[in-house]
Design a protein around this motif. Structure first.
Motif, PDB file in Angstrom:
ATOM      1  N   SER A   1       1.551   6.404  -1.825  1.00  0.00           N
ATOM      2  CA  SER A   1       0.651   5.613  -0.991  1.00  0.00           C
ATOM      3  C   SER A   1      -0.660   5.430  -1.730  1.00  0.00           C
ATOM      4  O   SER A   1      -1.097   6.311  -2.472  1.00  0.00           O
ATOM      5  CB  SER A   1       0.374   6.321   0.340  1.00  0.00           C
TER       6      SER A   1
ATOM      7  N   THR B   1       0.814  -1.213   0.000  1.00  0.00           N
ATOM      8  CA  THR B   1       0.000   0.000   0.000  1.00  0.00           C
ATOM      9  C   THR B   1       0.846   1.261   0.000  1.00  0.00           C
ATOM     10  O   THR B   1       0.326   2.347  -0.202  1.00  0.00           O
ATOM     11  CB  THR B   1      -0.936   0.036   1.220  1.00  0.00           C
ATOM     12  N   ARG B   2       2.156   1.108   0.230  1.00  0.00           N
ATOM     13  CA  ARG B   2       3.066   2.257   0.224  1.00  0.00           C
ATOM     14  C   ARG B   2       4.382   1.838  -0.396  1.00  0.00           C
ATOM     15  O   ARG B   2       4.895   0.761  -0.115  1.00  0.00           O
ATOM     16  CB  ARG B   2       3.316   2.769   1.641  1.00  0.00           C
TER      17      ARG B   2
ATOM     18  N   LEU C   1       7.466   9.372  -2.147  1.00  0.00           N
ATOM     19  CA  LEU C   1       6.617   8.498  -1.342  1.00  0.00           C
ATOM     20  C   LEU C   1       5.265   8.379  -2.027  1.00  0.00           C
ATOM     21  O   LEU C   1       4.593   9.374  -2.265  1.00  0.00           O
ATOM     22  CB  LEU C   1       6.429   9.071   0.063  1.00  0.00           C
TER      23      LEU C   1
ATOM     24  N   GLU D   1      -3.571   8.186  -1.697  1.00  0.00           N
ATOM     25  CA  GLU D   1      -3.018   9.434  -1.179  1.00  0.00           C
ATOM     26  C   GLU D   1      -2.227  10.129  -2.266  1.00  0.00           C
ATOM     27  O   GLU D   1      -1.775   9.501  -3.220  1.00  0.00           O
ATOM     28  CB  GLU D   1      -2.108   9.170   0.023  1.00  0.00           C
TER      29      GLU D   1
END
Length: 184
Positions: free
Chosen positions: A117, A89-90, A115, A120
């Protein structure tokens, strides 16, 4: 998210259409009418599983120049299949497009850590890695990059020698150095 909702709806309708053809034409109604909602549910589930497990590869594919450094693995009780096959998920990636080196500081690499996610917005921040000392420093306010490639006011953090983000940044540094002919 709306596109994935539409994709799930289309997958459900598509599975109903396939089962309608198979049940009525090929099997002459062998299965009852219960097969159609079951096929819709199977289509929804299949699309959801595909979307969840292919997300990291699709996220990296739409961002040219990103190199995967690390990804988490999550197992959730309310998604029992993740207990067998954990899902990511990340992810943390290094941008090879923004990676810079300096001829006078061959062990330092300036790059963006990205990053990503699920559900997000993408977040990125500049960071300098010292491949010889296994250290990293974020380019935060108050940190300046000198003309000779050194950092002033940086808070260096010591990293493990096998840190995935450090190793990926150093590997990208090597590629960039060879592509650009010794530095940028």
């Amino acid at each position: 998210m709306a596109i994935e909702f539409i994709g799930a709806f289309v997958a459900a309708i598509g599975m109903v259409g396939i089962m309608l053809f198979v049940n009525r034409v090929l099997l002459r109604g062998f299965f009852g009418r219960w097969i159609y909602p079951a096929a819709a549910g199977a289509g929804l589930l299949a699309f959801t599983l595909w979307a969840e497990y292919s997300w990291p590869a699709r996220a990296l594919a739409v961002q040219p120049g990103l190199r995967l450094a690390t990804a988490n693995e999550v197992s959730l009780v309310y998604r029992p299949w993740t207990l067998i096959w954990p899902q990511s998920t990340r992810i943390v990636a290094i941008s090879s497009v923004t990676t810079l080196t300096h001829p006078e500081q061959p062990d330092l690499v300036l790059t963006q850590v990205v990053l990503l996610s699920r559900w997000e917005a993408l977040r990125a921040f500049p960071m300098v890695f010292d491949c010889a000392r296994n250290a990293g420093a974020e380019l935060a306010p108050g940190v300046s990059l000198n003309a000779d490639g050194t950092l002033e006011g940086a808070g260096w953090s010591m990293l493990e020698a096998d840190d995935a983000v450090l190793r990926t940044a150093c590997a990208v540094r090597e590629e960039v150095t060879h592509e650009r002919g010794g530095g940028a």
